[in-house]
Design an enzyme around this catalytic site. Structure first.
Site, PDB file in Angstrom:
ATOM      1  N   TYR A 438       0.815  -1.233   0.000  1.00  0.00           N
ATOM      2  CA  TYR A 438       0.000   0.000   0.000  1.00  0.00           C
ATOM      3  C   TYR A 438       0.844   1.276   0.000  1.00  0.00           C
ATOM      4  CZ  TYR A 438      -0.421  -0.049   5.291  1.00  0.00           C
ATOM      5  OH  TYR A 438      -0.236  -0.050   6.634  1.00  0.00           O
ATOM      6  N   GLU A 439       0.223   2.367  -0.330  1.00  0.00           N
ATOM      7  CA  GLU A 439       0.921   3.640  -0.582  1.00  0.00           C
ATOM      8  C   GLU A 439       2.001   3.491  -1.657  1.00  0.00           C
ATOM      9  OE1 GLU A 439      -0.376   6.203   0.444  1.00  0.00           O
ATOM     10  OE2 GLU A 439      -1.623   5.415   2.043  1.00  0.00           O
TER      11      GLU A 439
END
Lengths: 596, 596
Positions: A438-439
């Protein structure tokens, strides 16, 4: 107690690597010297050890649950979050005018690590709020700031980032959520967003969604994306909560880890359109989103360090308690705690060295961030900005990748017990796996490192980092200790390997993009490895000096040994990575798609 | 179809690396030529693809469950197991006189891989039965053989291995389960065994437990351990099932992975004593158990390869379907399937190269096993035995460690979807983690490699392996292809690194055991890496020859590229590992226990 914050190690880094006393000389940080850092970290440690850490296992066993659009968090989370707000922890790094404490990131990052070690799932909610605050501070109108910032900085309301859609993950050009301008200047938002962390929950009075969408008639691709604030409850002029907005949580995901953190599918506009407010200007959404993402990427890197620390502590505790087999050196006549076995020590040292190395890297990056915002000299600000931006993909990519290795070793130290869920080591292994995704996946971080951070300036920033490392080598060379000599050799070899790769990347990115990007993740891993090893080399220099003065010699000796272990066992991987990148690009991409 | 058995790759290895035509010249294997291998593998592929593989996800979602001492397996398992028996799959490698087919391990190992790829949890039941068969064949009395072997070889009854107790994991000296001799020559067994795979289940008529216990008055430590057969149901002279024995499943574990496979806590003797029968002689139990364990260790290595293959196939499927972003080389004007992105290819190639490399290593080891048992020349048998025994810790340790990296990459290729349990990639990540632990952790394999396999003969076997590798280098040197040259360079560097380490280990194991064992797991990883890389180098030679003859050129070209990728990106790790072992031992063990 299942978690003890490594305050001493954090303060060592803050003082001796990041130079907190220099940071305290910067305008606005006058109160943020070593004593402040120590006081804040100790209070933060208490809170996280006592209030947040005990909720980590319950959160895994009894995750957030969805019922008819509402999400209930794990019992205990709501109360712990109330205490988090009361302690003022959300506002630590945010500006005084909106109720924050305006402390440097150098201190805030350590507090962030503690919260994440205590409970990765819990910590995600404040992490996302931080991102929303950053975006509004940078690009929000005065009205938006006045309406939302104080409540976000206090933590009374929480924030989210809404990027992903089923067809648009890493590729935001594919975003389809649309925004229709309304006569009153607001917009109506329609679309589906997925993977929205804390997109719905019961811990705060309001949720402030920051949403990427396309205004009717906007250009195709990323140049047509705008950023909107969409509150769960509309907010009156006086700050009071009004009607429920047309954004609804239609489900939450069943995940491998971070189960207590609700990952929502949000439906916008099924009942006439969700009311949204433009942030900044139309079609500049991606730019603003990058502000949130850069803050969030650094923070996710810290999550990697945090979970590695927690996994390390658990493994050490088990290794000291579990008795199996005699030591191979014949030093004991009966079965011994397994920490006496060389391979168990090797695993624990690997976990420890990775964690301390990445913590040191992240702390120094945070100091650069602080200087890039507060230093009076524009040239110094610019240098620090370039350094910080180079560090972000390393902190995010390397610290999270290492957390996979560390949490896997954490299970391994426990043997068969590690595979039993009740033991708890497996939770870290499961939780950590999201961090490289994620990110921005590790590949996305690596693309950033190759494209924006290396090729764009022809490798200039990368070479400036290498030049700084060479200075550290000079200092090591002036020491006559076995440890300094050992570290010098590996650091020097790793730096040279890095420079070869920088030359390769800088020259190939345009000429032969497949070759450059074939080596992107290995380059990131090499660069992160080098920088973490460099910071441990600096730690060794400081620790030798302090030990010579008789300061906390046991701690300093451990730091020296850890730095040497890192050099011998982790930095030693660097030259092989260089060979793979510089000489191995062709075999990465030459197999035809049909042959897979 | 969620799994397609890699029959073509397996047959390539069996024919061109393991030399099945030579094996078919050995007494007893006259029927086991290439055509037999092909026919067996194709039939095996059909069965596993159609019957066993579809039960893999249901097994994870609806695991085995315990109720009042009984264990119900996942719906569908019982019926699939019935078909497994009917197909005669359990007896594939076992002797004709007991109803088996007596095929070489070279063929059996490939079938084992398919079963494990299809369903790791399901495959564990036959895997343990194989171990019980081996132990009885080697050490069982004629009466025990007559009573149990036929039913085990057919699969009607299943087997288990009972080693572990709460205080006795890797350290079997601590075993406390006791055996009291009875006037009729049997024993009564009392104690608690944990982590017993398929210790209780509903798929077979009887369960034959092989149990380590101490006869009353036996010496302390491992020299006082005996091996017993303890059937779930007592067996009459005519083979009919009699009374329920006093062994009961008191619970099953809640695990990170392989959830469909019940992991039992077994209580022996709570109702007067479980009836057990001595296998072989008293106090030689550990020796017999090692027979089972060696078979099982090899099989667990194959499990690593199997789950890596399955994870690879799933990742490839996703990477071909998922559309995100344009290729960096500008070759397409719109978003492309992610397999076009260099880093996705790098991940897939890493997964593929590890899997093919370890499969090649395991296949060649199996051929040595076959020759060690069937070759008419005692000297050749002995050489093959030494080679096979050297390979067992590599097949087990390296193939399972690589499966962690491969299954992690498998999740990573899926991005955010990989973290969602419904996607299925996470199951492989969870399932694989047991493989580096059970049947001896990687550290235990490495101790075996250092102590029994390297130091004991002063490094002689290890150097003989290196000499064989040097011959392959000679063949590569005679080729004028880019791929052969690239592979030669890495193979040669890795072999030299290996030889340095062998010298270090052989000289240090007695003189400085902490230093030698500090490098034990890195040594195992280096050796496994080298041998797998060597076998891919041999594959490249064969593939170049076959491609020149026009045989299946697309397959051969892929094999060549994969071998080169392995050399460039995995073998390239070897010299760094050498440095860590030979120059880095001190920093592994020098930190005081209190400093952790």
């Amino acid at each position: 107690m299942t978690y003890r914050a490594p305050v001493k190690d954090m303060l060592f880094d803050i003082r001796h690597l990041a130079g907190i006393d220099e940071i305290a000389k910067l305008p606005g940080f006058e109160e943020a010297g070593f004593d402040t850092a120590q006081a804040v970290l100790e209070e933060c440690a208490r809170f996280n050890e006592e209030v947040v850490a005990p909720l980590n296992v319950p959160g895994d066993r009894n995750p957030s649950s969805w019922n008819n659009g509402e999400v209930s968090t794990t019992p205990g989370f709501k109360e712990a979050y109330r205490q988090y707000i009361e302690g003022g922890w959300q506002g630590l790094q945010h500006p005084g005018p909106f109720g924050g404490q305006g402390l440097p990131k150098t201190i805030g990052a350590a507090c962030g690590e503690m919260l994440n070690s205590a409970n990765l799932s819990f910590a995600l909610c404040p992490l996302l709020t931080d991102g929303a605050i950053e975006a509004l501070l940078t690009a929000g109108s005065d009205e938006l700031k006045a309406t939302y910032l104080e409540k976000l900085v206090s933590g009374e309301w929480t924030g989210t980032m809404n990027l992903t859609e089923p067809q648009a993950g890493s590729d935001l050009a594919l975003v389809r959520t649309r925004a229709e301008p309304q006569p009153d200047g607001s917009y109506k938002i329609f679309g589906t967003k997925i993977f929205i962390t804390y997109g719905e929950h019961d811990m705060a009075g309001n949720i402030v969604h920051l949403v990427l969408a396309r205004v009717t008639g906007a250009p195709e691709g990323v140049k047509g994306i705008s950023l909107f604030v969409v509150p769960k409850f509309l907010v009156g002029k006086d700050g009071s909560l009004g009607a429920r907005n047309d954004v609804h949580c239609v489900s939450i995901e069943h995940k491998l880890g971070i189960k207590a953190s609700p990952t929502a599918v949000l439906q916008y506009g099924d009942r006439g359109g969700a009311v949204g407010y433009l942030v900044g200007q139309e079609n500049r959404g991606l730019e603003y989103m990058f502000i949130m993402m850069n803050a969030a990427r650094y923070a996710v890197g810290v999550q990697g360090i945090a979970i590695a620390e927690r996994a390390y502590q658990k493994a050490v505790t088990y290794a000291k308690e579990r008795v199996q087999s005699r030591p191979v050196d014949g030093s004991m006549n009966s079965s011994a705690p397994i920490i006496h076995h060389p391979d168990v020590k090797r695993m624990l040292m690997t976990m420890r060295a990775f964690t301390e190395g990445c913590r040191a890297m992240a702390t120094v990056a945070a100091a650069a961030y602080d200087a890039s915002h507060h230093h009076p000299d524009a040239q110094v600000r610019k240098q620090n900005q370039a350094f910080y931006e180079f560090m972000v993909p390393l902190v995010k990519g390397y610290s999270t990748e290492m957390s996979l290795e560390v949490t896997s070793l954490g299970v391994q130290v426990h043997g068969g017990m590690g595979f039993i869920e009740e033991t708890g080591a497996a939770q870290y292994y499961r939780d950590a796996k999201i961090l490289t995704i994620y990110e921005g996946t590790t590949a996305i971080q690596a693309n950033d490192l190759v494209g924006r951070k290396t090729a764009r300036d022809g490798g200039q920033t990368a070479r400036a980092v290498a030049a700084q490392i060479e200075k550290t080598e000079g200092e090591l060379a002036r020491r006559d200790t076995v440890a300094a000599r050992a570290v010098l050799r590996r650091l020097s070899a790793a730096r040279k390997a890095f420079l070869d790769v920088v030359d390769f990347i800088a020259s190939q990115t345009k000429a032969s993009p497949n070759a450059a990007f074939a080596g992107s993740v290995p380059y990131l891993m090499l660069a992160g490895n080098l920088v973490a090893g460099w910071q441990l080399a600096r730690s060794l220099l400081a620790a030798e000096d302090l030990a010579a003065k008789g300061e906390d010699t046991a701690f300093m000796q451990a730091k020296i040994t850890t730095a040497r272990f890192y050099a011998d066992h982790i930095l030693a991987r660097a030259p092989g990575i260089r060979d793979s990148i510089v000489e191995g690009a062709e075999s990465v991409t030459s197999l035809a798609i049909e042959a897979f």
